[in-house]
Design an enzyme around this catalytic site. Structure first.
Site, PDB file in Angstrom:
ATOM      1  N   ASP A  30       0.853  -1.195   0.000  1.00 24.78           N
ATOM      2  CA  ASP A  30       0.000   0.000   0.000  1.00 24.78           C
ATOM      3  C   ASP A  30       0.885   1.240   0.000  1.00 24.78           C
ATOM      4  OD1 ASP A  30      -3.215   0.518   1.041  1.00 24.78           O
ATOM      5  OD2 ASP A  30      -1.808   2.203   1.108  1.00 24.78           O
ATOM      6  N   ILE A  31       0.495   2.250  -0.787  1.00 23.64           N
ATOM      7  CA  ILE A  31       1.291   3.472  -0.919  1.00 23.64           C
ATOM      8  C   ILE A  31       1.255   4.314   0.353  1.00 23.64           C
ATOM      9  CG2 ILE A  31      -0.487   5.059  -1.806  1.00 23.64           C
ATOM     10  CD1 ILE A  31       1.481   5.789  -4.067  1.00 23.64           C
ATOM     11  N   ASN A  85     -12.665  -3.432   2.851  1.00 22.82           N
ATOM     12  CA  ASN A  85     -13.585  -2.304   2.946  1.00 22.82           C
ATOM     13  C   ASN A  85     -14.550  -2.404   1.778  1.00 22.82           C
ATOM     14  OD1 ASN A  85     -12.255  -1.228   5.199  1.00 22.82           O
ATOM     15  ND2 ASN A  85     -10.795  -0.127   3.910  1.00 22.82           N
ATOM     16  N   GLN A  92     -14.106   2.312   1.622  1.00 25.04           N
ATOM     17  CA  GLN A  92     -13.569   1.918   0.313  1.00 25.04           C
ATOM     18  C   GLN A  92     -13.383   3.155  -0.565  1.00 25.04           C
ATOM     19  OE1 GLN A  92     -15.854  -1.043  -1.872  1.00 25.04           O
ATOM     20  NE2 GLN A  92     -14.232  -1.300  -3.403  1.00 25.04           N
ATOM     21  N   SER A  93     -12.190   3.296  -1.104  1.00 23.42           N
ATOM     22  CA  SER A  93     -11.886   4.445  -1.963  1.00 23.42           C
ATOM     23  C   SER A  93     -11.474   4.019  -3.368  1.00 23.42           C
ATOM     24  CB  SER A  93     -10.776   5.302  -1.335  1.00 23.42           C
ATOM     25  OG  SER A  93      -9.593   4.551  -1.170  1.00 23.42           O
ATOM     26  N   HIS A  98     -10.264  -5.502  -3.298  1.00 22.02           N
ATOM     27  CA  HIS A  98      -8.923  -5.686  -2.742  1.00 22.02           C
ATOM     28  C   HIS A  98      -9.010  -6.032  -1.269  1.00 22.02           C
ATOM     29  CE1 HIS A  98      -9.971  -1.417  -2.338  1.00 22.02           C
ATOM     30  NE2 HIS A  98      -9.282  -1.426  -1.213  1.00 22.02           N
ATOM     31  N   HIS A 100      -6.900  -5.813   2.266  1.00 20.54           N
ATOM     32  CA  HIS A 100      -5.768  -5.231   2.983  1.00 20.54           C
ATOM     33  C   HIS A 100      -5.187  -6.304   3.889  1.00 20.54           C
ATOM     34  CE1 HIS A 100      -6.749  -0.827   2.362  1.00 20.54           C
ATOM     35  NE2 HIS A 100      -7.941  -1.346   2.115  1.00 20.54           N
TER      36      HIS A 100
HETATM   37  P1  5GP Z   1      -9.648   1.318   0.293  1.00 18.24           P
HETATM   38  O1  5GP Z   1      -9.704   2.687   0.944  1.00 18.24           O
HETATM   39  O2  5GP Z   1     -10.375   1.352  -1.032  1.00 18.24           O
HETATM   40  O3  5GP Z   1     -10.077   0.185   1.170  1.00 18.24           O
HETATM   41  O4  5GP Z   1      -8.122   1.034   0.003  1.00 18.24           O
HETATM   42  C1  5GP Z   1      -7.443   1.610  -1.057  1.00 18.24           C
HETATM   43  C2  5GP Z   1      -5.989   1.612  -0.681  1.00 18.24           C
HETATM   44  O5  5GP Z   1      -5.254   1.871  -1.846  1.00 18.24           O
HETATM   45  C3  5GP Z   1      -5.603   2.692   0.348  1.00 18.24           C
HETATM   46  O6  5GP Z   1      -5.068   2.078   1.509  1.00 18.24           O
HETATM   47  C4  5GP Z   1      -4.577   3.535  -0.396  1.00 18.24           C
HETATM   48  O7  5GP Z   1      -3.502   3.959   0.428  1.00 18.24           O
HETATM   49  C5  5GP Z   1      -4.114   2.608  -1.499  1.00 18.24           C
HETATM   50  N1  5GP Z   1      -3.675   3.277  -2.704  1.00 18.24           N
HETATM   51  C6  5GP Z   1      -4.283   4.324  -3.334  1.00 18.24           C
HETATM   52  N2  5GP Z   1      -3.624   4.652  -4.447  1.00 18.24           N
HETATM   53  C7  5GP Z   1      -2.560   3.789  -4.532  1.00 18.24           C
HETATM   54  C8  5GP Z   1      -1.507   3.626  -5.488  1.00 18.24           C
HETATM   55  O8  5GP Z   1      -1.412   4.325  -6.482  1.00 18.24           O
HETATM   56  N3  5GP Z   1      -0.615   2.638  -5.232  1.00 18.24           N
HETATM   57  C9  5GP Z   1      -0.691   1.834  -4.133  1.00 18.24           C
HETATM   58  N4  5GP Z   1       0.247   0.901  -3.976  1.00 18.24           N
HETATM   59  N5  5GP Z   1      -1.681   1.958  -3.224  1.00 18.24           N
HETATM   60  C10 5GP Z   1      -2.609   2.914  -3.425  1.00 18.24           C
END
Ligand code: 5GP
Ligand code: ZN
Length: 112
Positions: A30-31, A85, A92-93, A98, A100
């Site tokens: 994760d970034i 999420n 979820q963003s 995916h 985690h």
């Molecule tokens: P969500 O919020 O959808 O559950 O998780 C999305 C995850 O993707 C977040 O933890 C965010 O830090 C990660 N993320 C967003 N953009 C990037 C990216 O460009 N590269 C990587 N490796 N992770 C990303």
């Protein structure tokens, strides 16, 4: 799917720190890590969230969970948290399914 960040990671057109890859799934860092080890595990095929993935392809959903276990072990983890999420109000963003994988420190419960 075009304009999907994680489809880009799966295709290799978006750079990522990949720790495990098969034809079906990819695990990468994760970034914005929330723990010493914070990996994301995705199916290569696009589904908007874990529920849609499991409904359409339960075998692939299982492969995501198996890859999460393998990726955690590769990072030296025996204990980790697996989080899907699902939906904007659950945090979820990125709307490509995916998991985690979080570990490397003690994790509290309940999550925020
Ligand atoms: P969500 O919020 O959808 O559950 O998780 C999305 C995850 O993707 C977040 O933890 C965010 O830090 C990660 N993320 C967003 N953009 C990037 C990216 O460009 N590269 C990587 N490796 N992770 C990303
Ligand atoms: Zn996608």
């Amino acid at each position: 799917m075009t304009n999907c960040l994680f489809c880009g990671v799966a295709a290799g057109t978006i750079p990522a720190d990949v720790v495990l890859r098969t034809d079906q799934v990819v695990a990468f860092r994760d970034i914005n890590p929330q723990a010493p080890v914070h990996l994301l595990v995705i199916p290569v095929a696009h589904y908007r969230d874990a529920g849609a993935l499991a409904a359409a392809d339960p075998l692939l959903a299982g492969q995501v969970i198996q890859a999460a276990q393998s990726a955690a072990e590769l990072q030296g983890l025996t204990d980790y948290r697996l989080v899907f999420n699902t939906g904007e109000h659950a945090g979820q963003s990125v709307f490509h399914a995916h998991a985690h994988v979080l570990g490397g420190r003690s994790l509290t419960w309940p999550p925020g």
